[in-house]
Design a protein around this motif. Sequence first.
Motif: not given
Length: 376
Positions: A201-208
């Motif tokens: 999740i962190d590698q992809l910058g989070g989730v909305d």
Amino acid sequence: MSAQSTPDPGIPSRGAGPRHRAKGQRRKPRGRRKGLLITAWTAAGIVVLGGTGAGYLYFKLNGNIKSVDIDQALGTDRPKKADNGSENILVLGSDTRAGSNKKLGGGTDDGSARSDTAMIIHVYEGHKKASVVSIPRDTLIDRPQCTDTKGDTHDAAPDVMFNSAYTTGGAACAVKTVESLTGVRMDHYLEVDFSGFQKLIDQLGGVDITTTKDIDDPDSHLKLKAGEHTLNGKQALGLVRTRHGVGDGSDLGRIQLQQAFIKALVDQVKHIGLFSDGTKLYDLANTATKAVTTDSDLGSLNSLMSFANGLKGISASNMNMVTMPVRYDPANPNRVLIEKTKAQLVWNALKNDRPIPKSATKGTATGEAGGVVSGS
């Protein structure tokens, strides 16, 4: 390893409005929105993008992948494989406290682990649609005799929790138990732990996501006001582990949150602009291959890439997510029992590559957390 990226080209902006931010989390510009499917299945999908390299990069990624030989452990006494191109994948989230997972999960490292999350993903013929069936960890079952990947045999046990199968004999016993309950052959196995999930999740910058109610769960350390949020890896982990902060406090409520979170992430995948950044591409592939444990058939980069290529066309609108039909145990409200007649409708649908009928889950127990989480 940087979690930054260049703005994604060609992504239309959406209307701005007041937004609530998770504590300590700054809202990212819209052009940098990214998503990641929470299951190890879609973590594998990221690996497809990492296969563009060669030589050293290929062997490094290939060496990251951990696998277990489930077919060898289970032998030939198993349900028949489908011959129409459909596939069934057992996806487990492990709650081991080993290594960095101890800090994330709390508790002590006693050398054991359980299947904190269990989902059967049925990919229909043509690989354009899928059904996802969540199995509550608190379900009381009759666990079959099984042999683990070390060759040790474990006795059958009546009236035990579903997640004890993984604790007892690891991946092989978990697969054996699922096949015994369902009569459905599991073609593949994928597993991810706390640490791997958070890093993805962190590698992809989070989730909305959007929450329609406040969530405050001291056990999972998650506190969110109703509104729109961008969750980092730690917060996302808290959300998919939350059970006391919303709904009736049951595992069924947690499953509802997990299913909604997966749908939100699938919806956002189309906004990922990974091909514009080769370094970002490699970092994601490196993280994903370290995060998952697979069955031996998927234990190489080529196999994982081929498998994931066959799944990436499935959109959120073509995913039907249900929970195995259960009822609360009248003797213990913290346990659930399988509604066998209704559950059989689910298993028959998967075996025959048909949609799961709505009647299969009508009137069964829920966790009262439906509609609390959705995509932003």
